[in-house]
Design an enzyme around this catalytic site. Structure first.
Site, PDB file in Angstrom:
ATOM      1  N   ASP A 291      -3.595   9.868  -1.696  1.00 26.87           N
ATOM      2  CA  ASP A 291      -4.091   8.987  -0.643  1.00 26.87           C
ATOM      3  C   ASP A 291      -5.570   8.723  -0.886  1.00 26.87           C
ATOM      4  OD1 ASP A 291      -4.217   7.558   1.804  1.00 26.87           O
ATOM      5  OD2 ASP A 291      -4.896   9.350   2.867  1.00 26.87           O
ATOM      6  N   THR A 292      -5.961   7.454  -0.866  1.00 30.52           N
ATOM      7  CA  THR A 292      -7.373   7.100  -1.010  1.00 30.52           C
ATOM      8  C   THR A 292      -7.880   6.542   0.310  1.00 30.52           C
ATOM      9  OG1 THR A 292      -6.894   4.831  -1.749  1.00 30.52           O
ATOM     10  CG2 THR A 292      -7.056   6.539  -3.452  1.00 30.52           C
TER      11      THR A 292
ATOM     12  N   ARG B 143       7.769  -0.536   0.350  1.00 33.68           N
ATOM     13  CA  ARG B 143       7.000  -0.488  -0.900  1.00 33.68           C
ATOM     14  C   ARG B 143       7.663   0.475  -1.887  1.00 33.68           C
ATOM     15  NH1 ARG B 143       1.176   0.991   1.577  1.00 33.68           N
ATOM     16  NH2 ARG B 143       2.501   2.684   2.352  1.00 33.68           N
TER      17      ARG B 143
ATOM     18  N   GLU C 122      -9.300   4.057   3.146  1.00 34.21           N
ATOM     19  CA  GLU C 122      -8.944   2.666   3.401  1.00 34.21           C
ATOM     20  C   GLU C 122     -10.125   1.727   3.161  1.00 34.21           C
ATOM     21  OE1 GLU C 122      -5.965   1.777   4.023  1.00 34.21           O
ATOM     22  OE2 GLU C 122      -5.026   3.685   4.554  1.00 34.21           O
TER      23      GLU C 122
ATOM     24  N   ASP D 226      -4.884   3.002  -3.698  1.00 32.88           N
ATOM     25  CA  ASP D 226      -3.606   3.649  -3.994  1.00 32.88           C
ATOM     26  C   ASP D 226      -2.415   2.690  -3.936  1.00 32.88           C
ATOM     27  OD1 ASP D 226      -3.367   3.231  -1.244  1.00 32.88           O
ATOM     28  OD2 ASP D 226      -3.851   5.299  -0.748  1.00 32.88           O
TER      29      ASP D 226
ATOM     30  N   ARG E 238       3.235   1.766  -3.996  1.00 27.90           N
ATOM     31  CA  ARG E 238       2.387   2.806  -3.396  1.00 27.90           C
ATOM     32  C   ARG E 238       2.414   4.022  -4.306  1.00 27.90           C
ATOM     33  NH1 ARG E 238      -0.356   6.335  -1.615  1.00 27.90           N
ATOM     34  NH2 ARG E 238      -1.035   6.664   0.543  1.00 27.90           N
TER      35      ARG E 238
END
Length: 251
Positions: free
Chosen positions: A77-78, A124, A80, A58, A72
């Protein structure tokens, strides 16, 4: 007298026409009409950027306004891949590889910002990211490699359609949705997978009856003299299971 009346009539008519023109003009540029026009405008400005490198499922790094920036992806959300505290999570590598292929093979990468803050607390950029016209967030959600998360108004332009896409992936049981309760509202839970694996391992340890298929279906319990030499083609937890499967005990 007739000439006077004609002059008055022409004057009154002119005043009336000017008044109508003023009303039409005011209505044409009324705040309400301008607001409606803005609401109906579904085209949002995108800015083309150059890829520096993919970072995670992501997150990517790009050249934005002549400066290297980390981007970002908004609203998703992916798992980690190399988090200092969480480490590598299941499906993290798959999500990272998916994003890498999209951005590295793209002819054109664009950023679209929402109406709220354009940066997060880490500095970000926060954006919807497009590759050749396709939004990466949507592609990740379709393939079960991301969950809808980090919803902070007013940056919520596409949250409803993202949730609809996520629901379809959940119903298909693909990606992160293959394992029940792995992806939750508060993040990803690898311990759920570890627990299921332990249960499976424990079940395998408890199922010690060997089933061998030759001329006949024969099962061997651990106290059978041929147990160690028997090649298990099937395993059973109880003798009852073996008999139901058509096996007879070894003599």
């Amino acid at each position: 007298m007739k000439k006077l009346l004609l002059t008055l009539f022409i004057g009154l008519l002119s005043i009336h026409l000017i008044g109508c023109s003023s009303i039409i003009s005011d209505e044409s540029f009324s705040p309400q009409k301008q607001a409606n026009t803005q609401e109906n405008n579904t085209e949002y400005k995108r800015m083309e950027v150059a890829l520096v490198h993919p970072s995670d499922g992501d997150t990517i790094a790009v050249n934005y306004k002549g400066k290297r920036e980390s981007v970002r992806f908004l609203l998703v959300d992916t798992p980690e891949t190399s988090h200092p505290r969480l480490g590598e999570q299941p499906y993290g590598k798959e999500a990272k590889e998916f994003t890498r292929k999209l951005v590295e093979n793209a002819r054109k990468i664009e950023l679209e910002f929402d109406i709220g803050p354009q940066r997060d607390k880490y500095g970000r950029l926060l954006a919807y990211v497009y590759v050749d016209g396709k939004m990466i967030q949507e592609e990740l959600l379709k393939n079960g490699l991301a969950r809808v998360a980090y919803i902070y108004p007013p940056n919520t332009r596409y949250v409803d359609q993202f949730r609809a896409i996520q629901k379809e992936a959940q119903q298909k049981g693909i990606g992160i949705w293959e394992i029940e309760n792995y992806a939750q509202e508060d993040g990803f839970h690898p311990e759920i997978i570890d627990s299921k694996e332990k249960e499976t391992s424990q079940a395998d340890e408890d199922c010690l009856i060997k089933g061998n298929i030759g001329k006949e279906k024969i099962y061997h319990t651990p106290d059978s003299p041929w147990y160690e030499k028997t090649k298990a083609e099937m395993m059973f937890c109880t003798e009852e299971e073996a008999v139901k499967a058509g096996f007879r005990p070894a003599k």
